[in-house]
Enzyme design. Sequence first.
Site, PDB file in Angstrom:
ATOM      1  N   HIS A  56     -10.610   0.099 -10.008  1.00 35.21           N
ATOM      2  CA  HIS A  56     -10.147   1.113  -9.032  1.00 35.21           C
ATOM      3  C   HIS A  56      -8.721   1.552  -9.358  1.00 35.21           C
ATOM      4  CE1 HIS A  56      -8.598   2.860  -5.344  1.00 35.21           C
ATOM      5  NE2 HIS A  56      -7.778   1.835  -5.174  1.00 35.21           N
ATOM      6  N   PHE A  57      -7.844   0.579  -9.595  1.00 35.54           N
ATOM      7  CA  PHE A  57      -6.456   1.050  -9.692  1.00 35.54           C
ATOM      8  C   PHE A  57      -6.116   1.631 -11.063  1.00 35.54           C
ATOM      9  CE2 PHE A  57      -5.240  -3.665  -9.902  1.00 35.54           C
ATOM     10  CZ  PHE A  57      -4.631  -3.652 -11.148  1.00 35.54           C
ATOM     11  N   HIS A  58      -6.977   1.390 -12.051  1.00 38.70           N
ATOM     12  CA  HIS A  58      -6.732   2.121 -13.307  1.00 38.70           C
ATOM     13  C   HIS A  58      -7.225   3.567 -13.200  1.00 38.70           C
ATOM     14  CE1 HIS A  58      -5.618  -1.785 -14.919  1.00 38.70           C
ATOM     15  NE2 HIS A  58      -5.025  -1.130 -15.899  1.00 38.70           N
ATOM     16  N   ARG A  86     -10.895 -10.954 -11.314  1.00 35.04           N
ATOM     17  CA  ARG A  86      -9.736 -10.335 -11.956  1.00 35.04           C
ATOM     18  C   ARG A  86      -8.743 -11.443 -12.333  1.00 35.04           C
ATOM     19  NH1 ARG A  86      -6.073  -7.595  -7.085  1.00 35.04           N
ATOM     20  NH2 ARG A  86      -4.688  -7.120  -8.800  1.00 35.04           N
ATOM     21  N   ARG A  87      -7.706 -11.076 -13.082  1.00 35.69           N
ATOM     22  CA  ARG A  87      -6.601 -11.981 -13.401  1.00 35.69           C
ATOM     23  C   ARG A  87      -7.075 -13.332 -13.932  1.00 35.69           C
ATOM     24  NH1 ARG A  87      -2.600 -10.841  -8.195  1.00 35.69           N
ATOM     25  NH2 ARG A  87      -1.535  -9.127  -9.178  1.00 35.69           N
ATOM     26  N   HIS A 114       0.804  -1.230   0.000  1.00 33.02           N
ATOM     27  CA  HIS A 114       0.000   0.000   0.000  1.00 33.02           C
ATOM     28  C   HIS A 114       0.835   1.277   0.000  1.00 33.02           C
ATOM     29  CE1 HIS A 114      -3.825   1.835  -0.482  1.00 33.02           C
ATOM     30  NE2 HIS A 114      -3.376   2.798   0.300  1.00 33.02           N
ATOM     31  N   TYR A 157       1.540   5.248  -2.668  1.00 35.82           N
ATOM     32  CA  TYR A 157       1.829   6.666  -2.415  1.00 35.82           C
ATOM     33  C   TYR A 157       3.192   7.056  -2.971  1.00 35.82           C
ATOM     34  CZ  TYR A 157      -2.421   6.122   0.006  1.00 35.82           C
ATOM     35  OH  TYR A 157      -3.726   5.818   0.251  1.00 35.82           O
TER      36      TYR A 157
HETATM   37 FE1  HAS Z   1      -6.075   1.737  -3.707  1.00 42.84          FE
HETATM   38  C1  HAS Z   1      -6.314  -1.721  -3.952  1.00 42.84           C
HETATM   39  C2  HAS Z   1      -7.939   1.683  -0.844  1.00 42.84           C
HETATM   40  C3  HAS Z   1      -5.658   5.151  -3.351  1.00 42.84           C
HETATM   41  C4  HAS Z   1      -3.690   1.676  -6.183  1.00 42.84           C
HETATM   42  N1  HAS Z   1      -5.196   0.257  -4.852  1.00 42.84           N
HETATM   43  C5  HAS Z   1      -5.444  -1.088  -4.815  1.00 42.84           C
HETATM   44  C6  HAS Z   1      -4.632  -1.760  -5.790  1.00 42.84           C
HETATM   45  C7  HAS Z   1      -3.859  -0.793  -6.396  1.00 42.84           C
HETATM   46  C8  HAS Z   1      -4.230   0.469  -5.806  1.00 42.84           C
HETATM   47  C9  HAS Z   1      -2.800  -1.013  -7.470  1.00 42.84           C
HETATM   48  O1  HAS Z   1      -8.847  -0.378   1.215  1.00 42.84           O
HETATM   49  C10 HAS Z   1      -4.676  -3.247  -6.120  1.00 42.84           C
HETATM   50  C11 HAS Z   1      -3.522  -4.020  -5.557  1.00 42.84           C
HETATM   51  C12 HAS Z   1      -3.611  -5.457  -5.996  1.00 42.84           C
HETATM   52  O2  HAS Z   1      -3.025  -5.789  -7.044  1.00 42.84           O
HETATM   53  O3  HAS Z   1      -4.327  -6.232  -5.358  1.00 42.84           O
HETATM   54  N2  HAS Z   1      -6.732   3.150  -2.386  1.00 42.84           N
HETATM   55  C13 HAS Z   1      -7.497   2.928  -1.296  1.00 42.84           C
HETATM   56  C14 HAS Z   1      -7.781   4.193  -0.620  1.00 42.84           C
HETATM   57  C15 HAS Z   1      -7.135   5.169  -1.330  1.00 42.84           C
HETATM   58  C16 HAS Z   1      -6.465   4.504  -2.429  1.00 42.84           C
HETATM   59  C17 HAS Z   1      -8.609   4.405   0.602  1.00 42.84           C
HETATM   60  N3  HAS Z   1      -4.923   3.140  -4.604  1.00 42.84           N
HETATM   61  C18 HAS Z   1      -4.885   4.477  -4.290  1.00 42.84           C
HETATM   62  C19 HAS Z   1      -3.904   5.145  -5.096  1.00 42.84           C
HETATM   63  C20 HAS Z   1      -3.332   4.163  -5.900  1.00 42.84           C
HETATM   64  C21 HAS Z   1      -3.994   2.915  -5.572  1.00 42.84           C
HETATM   65  C22 HAS Z   1      -3.580   6.623  -5.026  1.00 42.84           C
HETATM   66  C23 HAS Z   1      -2.269   4.253  -6.921  1.00 42.84           C
HETATM   67  C24 HAS Z   1      -1.586   5.323  -7.205  1.00 42.84           C
HETATM   68  N4  HAS Z   1      -6.974   0.268  -2.627  1.00 42.84           N
HETATM   69  C25 HAS Z   1      -7.634   0.464  -1.455  1.00 42.84           C
HETATM   70  C26 HAS Z   1      -8.007  -0.851  -0.900  1.00 42.84           C
HETATM   71  C27 HAS Z   1      -7.533  -1.819  -1.778  1.00 42.84           C
HETATM   72  C28 HAS Z   1      -6.887  -1.094  -2.858  1.00 42.84           C
HETATM   73  C29 HAS Z   1      -8.727  -1.137   0.350  1.00 42.84           C
HETATM   74  C30 HAS Z   1      -7.650  -3.360  -1.620  1.00 42.84           C
HETATM   75  C31 HAS Z   1      -8.941  -3.844  -2.141  1.00 42.84           C
HETATM   76  C32 HAS Z   1      -9.001  -5.349  -2.170  1.00 42.84           C
HETATM   77  O4  HAS Z   1      -9.966  -5.899  -1.592  1.00 42.84           O
HETATM   78  O5  HAS Z   1      -8.161  -6.009  -2.783  1.00 42.84           O
HETATM   79  C33 HAS Z   1      -7.106   6.650  -0.977  1.00 42.84           C
HETATM   80  O6  HAS Z   1      -5.768   7.123  -0.880  1.00 42.84           O
HETATM   81  C34 HAS Z   1      -7.860   7.490  -1.967  1.00 42.84           C
HETATM   82  C35 HAS Z   1      -7.981   8.931  -1.505  1.00 42.84           C
HETATM   83  C36 HAS Z   1      -8.348   9.812  -2.654  1.00 42.84           C
HETATM   84  C37 HAS Z   1      -9.290  10.733  -2.642  1.00 42.84           C
HETATM   85  C38 HAS Z   1      -9.558  11.523  -3.894  1.00 42.84           C
HETATM   86  C39 HAS Z   1      -9.182  12.980  -3.762  1.00 42.84           C
HETATM   87  C40 HAS Z   1      -9.458  13.669  -5.053  1.00 42.84           C
HETATM   88  C41 HAS Z   1      -8.613  14.533  -5.674  1.00 42.84           C
HETATM   89  C42 HAS Z   1      -9.036  15.115  -6.984  1.00 42.84           C
HETATM   90  C43 HAS Z   1      -9.600  16.511  -6.823  1.00 42.84           C
HETATM   91  C44 HAS Z   1     -10.030  17.052  -8.148  1.00 42.84           C
HETATM   92  C45 HAS Z   1      -9.999  18.353  -8.500  1.00 42.84           C
HETATM   93  C46 HAS Z   1     -10.423  18.703  -9.882  1.00 42.84           C
HETATM   94  C47 HAS Z   1      -9.571  19.451  -7.590  1.00 42.84           C
HETATM   95  C48 HAS Z   1     -10.110  10.994  -1.447  1.00 42.84           C
HETATM   96  C49 HAS Z   1      -7.316  14.961  -5.084  1.00 42.84           C
HETATM   97  C50 HAS Z   1     -11.878  18.967  -9.852  1.00 42.84           C
HETATM   98  C51 HAS Z   1     -12.425  18.944 -11.236  1.00 42.84           C
HETATM   99  C52 HAS Z   1     -13.737  18.927 -11.540  1.00 42.84           C
HETATM  100  C53 HAS Z   1     -14.163  18.891 -12.957  1.00 42.84           C
HETATM  101  C54 HAS Z   1     -14.772  18.879 -10.470  1.00 42.84           C
END
Ligand code: HAS
Length: 546
Positions: free
Chosen positions: A371-373, A434-435, A217, A221
């Site tokens: 999710h991860f894409h 998956r996979r 995890h 980051y």
């Molecule tokens: Fe994740 C599984 C939970 C973030 C990548 N994640 C994965 C896997 C990958 C991955 C590769 O809790 C699969 C691994 C595998 O092969 O099995 N992930 C989270 C959570 C976050 C999160 C809570 N993941 C990421 C990021 C990744 C990534 C970043 C890659 C870079 N993830 C999980 C969990 C799993 C998981 C479980 C396991 C699931 C399972 O059962 O296998 C958080 O960090 C996300 C927080 C993000 C936000 C979004 C903030 C939004 C922003 C955009 C603002 C937009 C603006 C523009 C200002 C709260 C900053 C506005 C424009 C307009 C037009 C309105």
Amino acid sequence: MIQKNLRAIILVELLLPLALLLFGAYHGVLQVLYRAGVIQDLEFLGINYYRGLTAHGVINAIVLTTFFGVAFGNAVISQQLKQSVSAGAALAGAALMVVGTLIAAGPIFAGKADVLYTFYAPMRAHPLFYIGVVLLVVGSWVSFWAWIPGYLRWRKGHPAQKTPLGAVGIFTAFIIWQMCTLPVAYEVIVQLIPWSLGWTSGVNVVLSRLLFWFFGHPLVYFWLLPTYVMYYTMMPRLAGGKLYSDFYGRLVFMAFIVLSSPLGLHHQFTEPAISSGYKALHAVLTFLVAVPSLVTAFTLAASLEYGARQNGGRGLFAWWGKLPHFDKERWLFPYLFLGLVIFILGGITGIVNASYSMSSLVHNTSWIPAHFHLTVAGPVFLAILGMSLYLSLGLLGKKCAAPRMAVAVPYVWTLGVFIFSAGLFYGGLHGSPRRTNLGISFLDPTSNLYRPDWVIGEYLGAAGGIVMGLAVLLFFYVLVRSLASARSTQLADSFALPESEPYHDEDVKAVRNFKPWVVAGIVAILISYGPPLVQVLSANYPLVSE
Ligand code: HAS
């Protein structure tokens, strides 16, 4: 200015993984075709499904991201800390990474490492695969260490100044990387290499999974933070404005040092060897790690609004139209902005995954790659593409030869990744795994396993995957045409990364020093991982070989 004696090193670190990306992306497109049943076979052109999936994951998620983090780090640190990087150490780091990648590539392409990018035991790879991965990671450590003496000198020489925000972000990424790669290094060096050499009879697979996900995890980051450096320190300037709050940028980076590691059990909610109390603790911490990204969303939205209003933007929402969405002079902007748009959905689905009960619904289904894409293949990949183009052309003194096409690439990618993920989310909610090579099983109408309810999701996935493949081809068209264009020494000599000024330049002591945050991070890791580790070690699991 970026150090002159680092330029060739940075270029190799950018262009080598981009060349490999062609192969990695090709296997991405093949994936969706296998899954949709367009390819109904175990292999295509001599490369089988799992070999292709391994190459796809290792090249795109491990090799490209690690090389880019180091290359971008070299550029940011040398520009912001005034040419302070040790070129000898940077060269040694780059050489180790290149050698490691080439060594690991051999067994992957020879079909002796079909273990996917997570290399779970008891799936076994050729020892050279593990040795190559170790060298790649050690090379990235050496590259990180190359920045430290210069940083300490800079600190001594500028006691009253804050460390520039970009450098803070890069150091944060590599402090996290250093902490999280130690357990996986133990897994690979002590467990997997001796076993793959036949020196031990098997592996304690429960321990190896725990060590892997300790790394797995925080790894995300490490992928994300270089992108955040671009968002905080470059995007506001590209938008014509300023970073709304310097303090919040620093707070977010420091918070990641504490929060990104002690929560990997959310990948192991179904692991019977670990007690549910600790899984619950990791679930809570996973919700917490979303907070720095939510803060980022507000800080960046405010920064974009400020920039848009400087450009003449008015009204409650109409100002969005004054951002340089299609400006061919500022073609880097949409690579960053569209990444943010994609990340809204990537973040929301991450929060869904974080809950114990929701994860049981989606774990190991196609929801997870959806999710991860929207995370690593969304904001992270777009930022890597845009910045690799920007940096390599700048360092070579060349101009973008097809700026309109350069602007189109992130739009095409975003369209593709939304269609792709919509299909995979749909499939995941209906249980599609998956996979899995679905074309020879659940998507084969002649099979008694056939699942007609999965067809629509996989077809959408295939359509999106093809559009994503098209975006990659367009990107390479822009890159190759630009690299072939005329070179100007004057342009190369004057090249620098854009830097945003802060609108609010708060000076808060608590976010000036890495040390207390690193100590808090280590304490959090000991609390959240100490007892589960004792549980696993004291259970004395038998060694497993096949
Ligand atoms: Fe994740 C599984 C939970 C973030 C990548 N994640 C994965 C896997 C990958 C991955 C590769 O809790 C699969 C691994 C595998 O092969 O099995 N992930 C989270 C959570 C976050 C999160 C809570 N993941 C990421 C990021 C990744 C990534 C970043 C890659 C870079 N993830 C999980 C969990 C799993 C998981 C479980 C396991 C699931 C399972 O059962 O296998 C958080 O960090 C996300 C927080 C993000 C936000 C979004 C903030 C939004 C922003 C955009 C603002 C937009 C603006 C523009 C200002 C709260 C900053 C506005 C424009 C307009 C037009 C309105």
